[in-house]
Design a protein around this motif. Structure first.
Motif: not given
Length: 411
Positions: A102-105, A250-257, A274-282
């Motif tokens: 997800m982080n790479r798209l 890949q759409h929602l705000d993922q700025d959370i621990l 395994p963990g949360l992606p960063q802010h996604g392509i969406g």
């Protein structure tokens, strides 16, 4: 509709105060024309939604349950439009639940990065699919559209095009879509490949909310701002829960621990990640709480009204419009119905030679006059102007008839 301005004038609209002329939309709920007219209940729900804050994942999870109830899908999601649903759906098919991918798209190097599509299904909206970083692999020849024969893409050709690089098969639904969706699902699933259906404009009938999922589609995209009557910038993605979950991540705000993230289990299964992606392509296709609440309200109203009552309402307006247009010299008027869903449209045929004015010129004068009227130009080459009810306000039909008469009488 009237609104008070700061000087106390209650006879102006917000657009008048902005200096923006409004349009009588007898074309379609096209985005360039700002869609249709929202029911007061939807606008009221959106206004109410602005007065509180909520956790967006929790709101989308509840939306998922409600959309699933209307569609028969495992899960659903509110997007910022059908094109955004296509982008998110494609991204979900490429990455699955792998946050590193997800982080790479849109860099899809080393991933499944091809989407197979029948050549006759290609359109400008599939840019949203390509935006996820995939390549479209066209299959088949649409001889029936080219006038060279009767055949179109066939299911075996789709099967032959699927490789270990295929992330999904894209299917654009419509009355003339070939091959049948069920056949496409069969060959795609035999290869372990999901089917993504673009059904943006396939409502009504309301039965289509369930049809594509019932036929085996893995993800289905609908527009929320067309016949459903929701916010123009809203849409629905529904289908398999794991894919909808991947789209949401890949759409929602993922700025959370990670330790703090406590997602609603109706949509998310934290144990699978395994963990949360960063802010996604969406992330650039963000949808607000107001749009989610508005879409859910409109969806309930759309289903509750039913196809028969909707067609009766639209037909009455088109009959009044047709009556207002009858008797204009060198024209013929009739009401035609969409063979898929019965939606009525007024068909105005011009004797262009006798009038000294062609159908495209009438469309242009309607558009450029005041009040501006948007008509459907798709058959102007046949001397026909189409006028549809879906985005009209009450009594717009009277104004349209007056404008047409004025233009044609002036020559």
């Amino acid at each position: 509709m009237t609104d008070a301005d700061p000087t106390g004038n209650r006879n102006t609209t917000v657009y008048e105060r902005l200096g923006v002329p409004t349009v009588i939309n007898a074309h379609t709920t096209a985005t360039r024309l700002s869609g249709g007219i929202m029911r007061p209940e939807v606008a009221d729900a959106m206004r109410e939604a602005t007065q509180w804050t909520v956790d967006m994942a929790t709101l989308e999870a509840r939306a998922s349950e409600l959309i699933a109830g209307h569609t028969g899908a495992e899960a659903g999601y509110v997007t910022s439009g059908a094109a955004a649903a296509l982008l998110l759906g494609t991204a979900a098919c490429v990455t699955g639940l792998d946050p590193a991918r997800m982080n790479r798209l849109p860099d899809t190097t080393g991933m499944k990065n091809e989407v197979v599509v029948p050549r006759s299904h290609r359109n400008f909206y599939d840019h949203a699919v390509r935006a996820a970083g995939v390549t479209l692999v066209e299959v088949g020849l649409s001889d029936r559209f080219a006038g060279a024969g009767v055949r179109d893409t066939e299911a075996w050709e789709i099967a032959a095009a699927i490789t270990d690089r295929t992330a999904a098969v894209l299917y654009v639904a419509g009355p003339d879509a070939r091959p049948p969706l069920a056949e496409v699902v069969t060959v795609a699933h035999a290869a372990g490949v999901p089917v993504l259906v673009d059904a943006a404009a396939q409502l009504p009938p309301a039965a289509n909310l369930r049809r594509f999922v019932a036929e085996g589609a893995d993800l289905v995209c609908f527009s929320g701002g067309k016949a459903i009557g929701g916010p123009q910038a809203s849409g629905i993605l529904c289908g398999r829960r794991d894919l909808v979950m991947a789209a949401a991540l890949q759409h929602l705000d993922q700025d959370i621990l990670w330790e703090q993230w406590n997602p609603p289990p109706a949509l998310f299964d934290k144990a699978r990640l395994p963990g949360l992606p960063q802010h996604g392509i969406g992330r650039p296709a963000k949808v607000g709480k107001e749009a989610i609440v508005g879409l859910l309200t409109a969806l309930d109203l759309f289903v509750a009204e039913g196809d028969d009552a909707r067609i009766v309402r639209w037909t009455a307006q088109m009959e009044r419009l047709a009556d207002g247009l009858r008797g204009i010299p060198h024209t013929a008027v009739r009401i035609v119905r969409d063979r898929r869903n019965g939606t009525p449209t007024v068909e105005l045929t011009l004797d262009e030679a006798a009038l000294g004015l062609d159908a495209l010129e009438l469309v242009r004068r309607l558009q450029d006059g005041r009040p501006s009227v948007a008509a459907n130009p798709s058959r102007v080459q046949d001397g026909i102007v189409l006028l549809a009810p879906v985005a009209l306000r009450p009594d717009d039909e009277r104004t349209i008839a007056e404008r047409v008469r004025a233009i044609l009488s002036a020559g």
